[in-house]
Write an enzyme that holds these catalytic residues in place. Sequence first.
Site, short mmCIF file in Angstrom:
data_model
loop_
_atom_site.label_atom_id
_atom_site.label_comp_id
_atom_site.label_asym_id
_atom_site.label_seq_id
_atom_site.Cartn_x
_atom_site.Cartn_y
_atom_site.Cartn_z
N GLY A 1 0.81 -1.20 0.00
CA GLY A 1 0.00 0.00 0.00
C GLY A 1 0.85 1.26 0.00
N GLU B 1 -8.56 33.83 -7.94
CA GLU B 1 -9.21 32.83 -7.08
C GLU B 1 -10.73 32.87 -7.24
OE1 GLU B 1 -7.43 30.68 -5.85
OE2 GLU B 1 -5.50 31.67 -6.04
#
Length: 668
Positions: free
Chosen positions: A240, A462
């Site tokens: 993993g 933004e």
Amino acid sequence: MDNQNNRENKNNPKNNRQGWGIILITTLLTMFIVLGLYSMIQGGNLEEISYDKFLKMVDDGEVEKVTIDSTRIYITLNEEARKEHFKELTNGNEGAAQLLSQFEQRNSQEPEPDYYTGVVRDDTLSQRLFDAGVEYGQHIPDTTSSFLFEIFLTLVLPILMIVVLFNFFIKRMSKGGGMMGIGKSNAKIYVEKQTGVTFQDVAGEDEAKESLQEIVDFLHNPGKYTGIGAKLPKGALLVGPPGTGKTLLAKAVAGEAKVPFFSLSGSAFVEMYVGVGASRVRDLFKEAQQMAPCIVFIDEIDAIGKSRDNAMGSNDEREQTLNQLLAEMDGFDTNKGLLLLAATNRPEILDPALLRPGRFDRRIIVDKPDLKGRVDILKVHAKDVKMDETVDLEAIALATSGAVGSDLANMINEAAINAVKHGRNVVSQKDLFEAVEVVLVGKEKKDRIMSEEERRIVSYHEVGHALVSALQKDAEPVQKITIVPRTMGALGYVMQTPEEEKFLNTKKELEAMLTGMLAGRAAEEVVFETVTTGASNDIEKATKIARAMITQYGMSEKFGLIGLESVQSKYLDGRPVLNCGEATAAEIDAEVMKMLKSAYEEAKRLLIENREALDKISEFLIEKETITGKEFMKIFHEVKGIEEPQEGQEKKESRIAMRQVEKEEEIQ
């Protein structure tokens, strides 16, 4: 087995060379020690002076006694000269009086020589000493005792030291330790009371725990498995990404089974000496079999388990270590309850002989946790942290898609530190969201002061991201907008939180992502008629998604379903590698540019049609520096004339309403 190893060591020229090296080092060390002792005995603490200075001291009447040896002349000063000598040494020193008092006490006894010089052929020395009234004499040595002492010091003592040290090293090597213990296993042994980890301490990996629970049950109740003919798996490989809890799971297996736990890293087997790693593997399994039932855990096994099919050459030490590990895994008996666990995040590079059944019988995937897993992990790490009633761990789990257990533990800890920093005794939801921001984009840089023009550019950039995301039904809702710089390089950012956990993305959702990512650059061009360097990261992410759509997901009309890229290091960086020719690669680049250009034009169109909302939200953001998703949506609703949704109403309804307004404008 031991006799075979001894025969191998005798016939191995490398081992013989290592043994002769030990003898040589021991001999040199002994010689240095003996020479040092001999020089200390011969020289003592006396100071050597030149012969002419000695004659001057005799003529000046400073010498009281002279003893002539075979190689040296020892000189003893008289009382006055010795006092003058001490005064010179202690000139300007506050402790001179103490030294003089020590001299008087010493002078009351038989005086010792103060200096020495070498013997020089001088026929006038006796007459000069007699005329100066100096007491002198010839030292007649005890030749027998001196000769015996020198023989002992120069011959017997070195031989004794060599024999003792050689026997010491031989004993260490015979025990499998090698030179200075380099062949000895460095495995740490944790008994049950020291691990203190059980499956209750591991969350978010239910499938991995289920696979390991069967092994624990086998160690507890082997009879019910052996009765039907089942055998204990020899090994289990935990695979993993980093930080998902592979080591923690291994410790939990040992804690649940209440058996000794051998833990070491794969790099602990690697040494500069050929054969040391193999010796450590033998020693490890020998100790483990003596303490069976037990669990052996090798972390980062890819350090020694890499595939031996290496076209660039081989590492003799690593291959010997791997071969010994393979032989040991074939040789031990599972009926004794010996289990081998290993962890890696690079299974694709491991040797096939190591992965086959009979060695590692199980491959247990320890992947990134899903939404439920993240909530469970947050609960485990938050059980000892004081929190108020505003905390909603599910909202934090939604905002941290892709985070692993170590990330979530770090966020909880950062939130607790943040609460203490602000003088609070409990952690709030605000602290947790701030901790998420710290882990993802860094801390706020309050000392960085941007000009007004840069603040306007960043604000429009933004808000462009946020506004285009709000105008698209397939995009994620906005949680927060800020233009406060962060330590990881961002001058501002938009936090988007998904409404639910997703495991698949549709083509429309990916196209919405592309449009939202490029909306910041589009806002700069629409408002300021120029572009800046602030969109570099957006362009990089958008290019990566567009290329994956074409080469991996089959979402290009031109190429269709052909797989043009494969992913390497799946559990690390996930780096894609092209599987096509140069001509096809050039066509892929052209298709990527076409897709990005289409998304960019779509972002510009949405911003131009909603310029009023873009300006108003940007002005509000410049004033406040940070606004929430609710404040952003409130201004947007006011500009569009959309009725505010009632408290508790789903966000999707407002997004559908926005899309309806957009369609009406297109029709008009």
